[in-house]
Design an enzyme around this catalytic site. Structure first.
Site, PDB file in Angstrom:
ATOM      1  CG  ASP A 225      -2.117   0.897   1.046  1.00 51.38           C
ATOM      2  OD1 ASP A 225      -2.169   1.638   0.043  1.00 51.38           O
ATOM      3  OD2 ASP A 225      -3.011   0.866   1.905  1.00 51.38           O
ATOM      4  CB  ALA A 226       3.143   2.446  -2.177  1.00 54.38           C
ATOM      5  CE  LYS A 227      -4.149   4.747   0.133  1.00 58.61           C
ATOM      6  NZ  LYS A 227      -3.593   3.803   1.131  1.00 58.61           N
ATOM      7  NE  ARG A 228       5.833   5.280  -3.041  1.00 56.65           N
ATOM      8  CZ  ARG A 228       5.733   5.423  -1.722  1.00 56.65           C
ATOM      9  NH1 ARG A 228       4.713   6.036  -1.185  1.00 56.65           N
ATOM     10  NH2 ARG A 228       6.689   4.961  -0.930  1.00 56.65           N
TER      11      ARG A 228
ATOM     12  CG  ASP B  58      -2.429   6.259   2.829  1.00 52.31           C
ATOM     13  OD1 ASP B  58      -3.602   5.957   3.108  1.00 52.31           O
ATOM     14  OD2 ASP B  58      -1.608   5.431   2.417  1.00 52.31           O
TER      15      ASP B  58
END
Lengths: 267, 267
Positions: free
Chosen positions: A91-94, B96
Site C-alpha cells: 500500500d503505497a499510493k504512488r 493517505d
C-alpha cells in the site's frame, strides 16, 4: 492471469480477507520493543496466526518509512515472513512522472518483490505506466476512498453530472487496463457506490478498506461486489489486544469477520 | 513565516532556481560506482557546484527507495550535505488516510528533517492534515503537472465548466491553507494555466517543474508567476555531462537558466 495468485489463495483459505500490516509503534503490545525489531516480531506473530484466514497481506509502506532504513529492513523481513502462496499488496499510493514512476515500480516489484501495489491516479496515465506495464503484477488504483475527506475531490461533479471517481473507474477499465492487471480501491463506507462501480465494471477486482475500525459493513460490501471484493482489515485485527495474546485475539477478530462471508458464499 | 527560509535563500543567491536531486543509476557519470555510495558522491558534487545558485534542493524519494535501505541512507547523507540555510523539498507526492499520513509526515519532517514536501490531493483534506498542521513546514500540493498524462484527470471539466486543477487550487487556497504553509505544483509546460492560477491565488508559492528536459520556457513561467515561481531543474542540470567534470557542467547549465531570470529581476 495476474489475479491467479489472489484467486488461488482465496479458494484455498475460503477467504477474500486481506490483513493490512500497518504497525503503529504507539499501539504495539506492551511486551514488544517499540522499534523495528518489535515490528518484525509483531508482524510475524500476526502472520502466523492468520495465514490460513486471508487471501493477501497489505503492508502500508508509510509505517516502515517512518523508521528510516531500519524500517525498510523490517518491511523486507515482514515480506520474507509471508508464506509464498499468499500475494502481497504494497500500500503505497504512488504516482509520479515517467522516470520517477520507473524508480518506484522498481522499488516495489524488484527491490521489495511484492505482487501488487496501490496507486494514485491524479497525474494520469504515464505516471502509472511503468506499473501497468508489469503484466505479472496487479495495480490497485485509488477510486473512492473510505476517509472523511474522500469527498473533497473524488465526489466533485463533472460536466456530465457524475462524480469524478466514476470517471477514474472508467479510465482504469477502458484505457489503463490493457494488461488486465488493474483493480480499484473503493472504501467500504460507501456500499452503494461500490455497487455502481461493480455493475459498470464487473471485471475489475476491488480492494476494499474501511471495514472494521472505519465502520464499513462487510455484508453490504459483499452484496455490492461479491467475489470481486478483497476486504481489508487493519487496525481492528492488529490491535484487538495489547496483551501477549494479541495474535490469538487478532485471529479471533479475523474469524469473526470471515464467518458471515463464508456463510454467504457457502450456504 | 514559513516561506522565510526560501525567501532568504532566494534573496542571498538572487535565484529562485531549485535543483532536483534525482540520481538515476543508469545516468551517473562513468567514473562513479552505480550504487548508493556513487549517488552520495554525485549529489555532493552537484550540491557543492551549485549551492550559490539555488534557493532550494528537491530530492525525489523514489530514486532512493529504489535502492532500499542503502538508498535511504544515501538520502540522509545527501540531506546532511546541503548547507543549512538552503531549504529542502522532499518530492514524495504523498497522501493517505489519517494514521498513515501521520507516519509519512513523521518520516519526512522528523526522520529525514526536510523543510517541505510535495503532496497529492486526491484523497482530500484529512489525508493531508498531518502535513498541513506542521505550521513550520511547507506543503506543495499537486495541481497541474507537467507530464503528458497530466490532462487525463487534472483537466477534466467540472460541472461549472472549469478544469479540476483549478478546483484543487481553490481548495488549497481557501480551505487547506489555514497555516499559510501551502503552495502548488504547477508544470512549466502550461504557462497560461500558471498565469490563471497566479492571478486567482497570488499568495500561493508555485513549485514549477518542467523547465529543461521537459521543454518548458523559463521566461514564460516568470512572466506568468513572477517571484512566486520556484523553478525546478533536474535532469538538464544533473546529466549535463557524463564525464568527470559533470559538476562544472551542471553549474554552467544552472547559470544559463539563471541568466534571463536575473536580467528580468534586476534590469
Amino acid at each position: 492471469m495476474v489475479m491467479q495468485k489472489f484467486r488461488a489463495a482465496a479458494a484455498s483459505n475460503r477467504s477474500t480477507l486481506c490483513i493490512g500490516l500497518d504497525p503503529d509503534l504507539a499501539r504495539l503490545p506492551e511486551h514488544l520493543t517499540r522499534d523495528a525489531a518489535g515490528i518484525v516480531q509483531f508482524n510475524q506473530a500476526i502472520i502466523e496466526a492468520t495465514s490460513d484466514l486471508v487471501c493477501a497481506y497489505k503492508p502500508n509502506i508509510a509505517f516502515y518509512e517512518a523508521l528510516g532504513s531500519a524500517g525498510w529492513q523490517a518491511l523486507k523481513q515482514t515480506i520474507a515472513s509471508i508464506p509464498g502462496h499468499l500475494p502481497i499488496i504494497l500500500d503505497a499510493k504512488r504516482g509520479d512522472i515517467g522516470s520517477t514512476a520507473k524508480a518506484y515500480a522498481s522499488a516495489a516489484f524488484d527491490e521489495l518483490g511484492v505482487d501488487a501495489i496501490t496507486l494514485s491516479p491524479y497525474m494520469g496515465y504515464d505516471s502509472l505506466q511503468p506499473f501497468l506495464e508489469r503484466a505479472d503484477k496487479t495495480c490497485f488504483i485509488l477510486c473512492r476512498t473510505s476517509n472523511p475527506g474522500g469527498d473533497d475531490v473524488q465526489n466533485l461533479a463533472l460536466a456530465n453530472g457524475e462524480p469524478l471517481f466514476l470517471k477514474i473507474a472508467e479510465l482504469v477499465a477502458e484505457r489503463w487496463n490493457g494488461n488486465q492487471n488493474c483493480g480499484l480501491v473503493v472504501g467500504a463506507t460507501y456500499p452503494s457506490e461500490i455497487a455502481t462501480i461493480h455493475q459498470r465494471y464487473p471485471e475489475l477486482p476491488l480492494l476494499v478498506p474501511g471495514v472494521g475500525s472505519q465502520g464499513g459493513d462487510i455484508g453490504a460490501v459483499l452484496a455490492a461486489a461479491g467475489e470481486q471484493a478483497i476486504i481489508n482489515l487493519s487496525r481492528s485485527v492488529l490491535y484487538a489486544s495489547s496483551t501477549s495474546s494479541f495474535a490469538e485475539a487478532a485471529r479471533d477478530v479475523a474469524q469473526r469477520f470471515l464467518a458471515p462471508k463464508q456463510a454467504l458464499n457457502h450456504p
